[in-house]
Enzyme design. Sequence first.
Site, short mmCIF file in Angstrom:
data_model
loop_
_atom_site.label_atom_id
_atom_site.label_comp_id
_atom_site.label_asym_id
_atom_site.label_seq_id
_atom_site.Cartn_x
_atom_site.Cartn_y
_atom_site.Cartn_z
N LYS A 250 0.95 -1.29 0.02
CA LYS A 250 0.12 0.40 -0.36
C LYS A 250 0.68 1.30 -0.20
CE LYS A 250 -4.46 -0.94 1.65
NZ LYS A 250 -4.68 -2.43 2.17
N ARG A 251 1.66 1.05 0.42
CA ARG A 251 2.98 2.48 0.21
C ARG A 251 2.95 3.12 -0.99
NH1 ARG A 251 8.19 1.35 1.38
NH2 ARG A 251 7.75 -0.83 1.07
#
Length: 493
Positions: A250-251
């Site tokens: 998700k980063r």
Amino acid sequence: MTIRVRFAPSPTGNPHIGNIRTVVFNWLFARQNNGKFILRIEDTDRSRYTPNAVQIIEESLRWLGLDWDEGPDIGGPYGPYTQSKRLPLYQEKVNELLEKGWAYRCNCTPERLKAVKEMQRAAGVDTPMYDGHCRDLPPGAISPDEPHVIRLKVPREGETIVPDMLRGAVTFENQRIDDQILLKSDGFPTYHLAVVVDDHLMQISHIIRADEWLSSTPKHVILYQAFDWTPPTFVHVPLVMGKDGQKLSKRHGAVSVADFRQQGYLPEAVLNFLAMLGWAPGEGDEREIFTREELLATFELSRVKLSSAVFSYDKLDWINGVYIRNMEKSELLKRLVPFWQAAGLVPSPVPSEMFETLAQVVPLIQERLKRLKDVVELTDFIFTEIETPPAEKLVGKKMTPLESLEAVQAMQTVLSNLVNFDAATMEPPLRQLAQDLGLKAGQLFNIMRVATSNKRVAPPLFGSIEAIGRKRTLQRLSRAEEALTQLIASEKY
Ligand code: GLU
């Protein structure tokens, strides 16, 4: 040989785009070879089970057009396709291993196991393993009725070879392979037992999965030996990484199919992009855009690259833009409607009189869209009221507020007098007006753009004004007129 491949997700949430890339490889391989693509739900780890996850997995595959031939929803000759519904089978198979001496019962307590691990760590062992405490107990020492697990009796000597289609033979020393738990004390199998039993019983011909599973595969190869089964062909494909070399997460940005869908990526573009994450056609073939049919004709599993695949969001945007630009306008309109509706710009259902405006807007923005969702920001001013731009923004380049005001007033006159309020009719008199006022067309049109959209950059001006309509355009110009008048009257000037 009939090609049979599978996607075997654990229902632990939204499927990761990297897993879906591996599904694309499986699916293409099956479809190219007249084979079968099977969906199997591996839900034996109850602690990680997420309700709805199966539904989300199925929706993600459907959206991409990755259809399956056997699966939990449609059944098939080797069902059930959900592991928690197959528990007696694993029990039966593990009993077979106990009888053959390939497995043993173990009743070591969690405390003991923890202490063993700590001791090994203290002694500098990098990957602590079970110490074999229960491995050679006499038969019957542990009763089937007391809490216990069943472990694989990995040979202590020799080595296990994993034949991999892309890597050749990968060798593992047996003394570094743990006596893997096969059946947990709750009667559920671990992944390792269930995956081997099911791949065999479901007659899977090729296991195509991410290379993070490669280190587990020697245990599986030993299990195939123990059962006296022929293993399928193993194909471990590289993981999907972010630009920084870390596993995509998700980063880095969106990672689930649902996210990409919501942002307005087209399924055909995502499919194209995913197929090229770790695969490329042969030398001399520089194509990057592949339809589903072209992928089916060109993809070669054996050409999957061993270096890790890097997920480039820019590349995905580019591919998506190409698909949007190549799309029939009527089709693009159909796909844009849900995005306009979700943003509250267009009612649901679309009122019939609105279709004409929408159809008129599509060509204005088709070239500019990277993602369908961009349509909201690009066209909101056409559908909803805008804030009156601050007067300073309405002052034309190299013009005074007074000159700008006069320009706005003159444009109001031209537009009010038009017989037809359409782009083709309004352009010549507005260009003439610029000349008459001694302005460059751009100077005049920029004032018009800001006055009607409150944006400095917007889709083509005349088409947008046509879509806004005469009444609302004149209202916006008159508000611009007011703002400029006030600015002039204020002390600043
Ligand atoms: N259930 C495993 C997963 O969640 C499947 C791995 C495999 O394909 O063998 O990815």
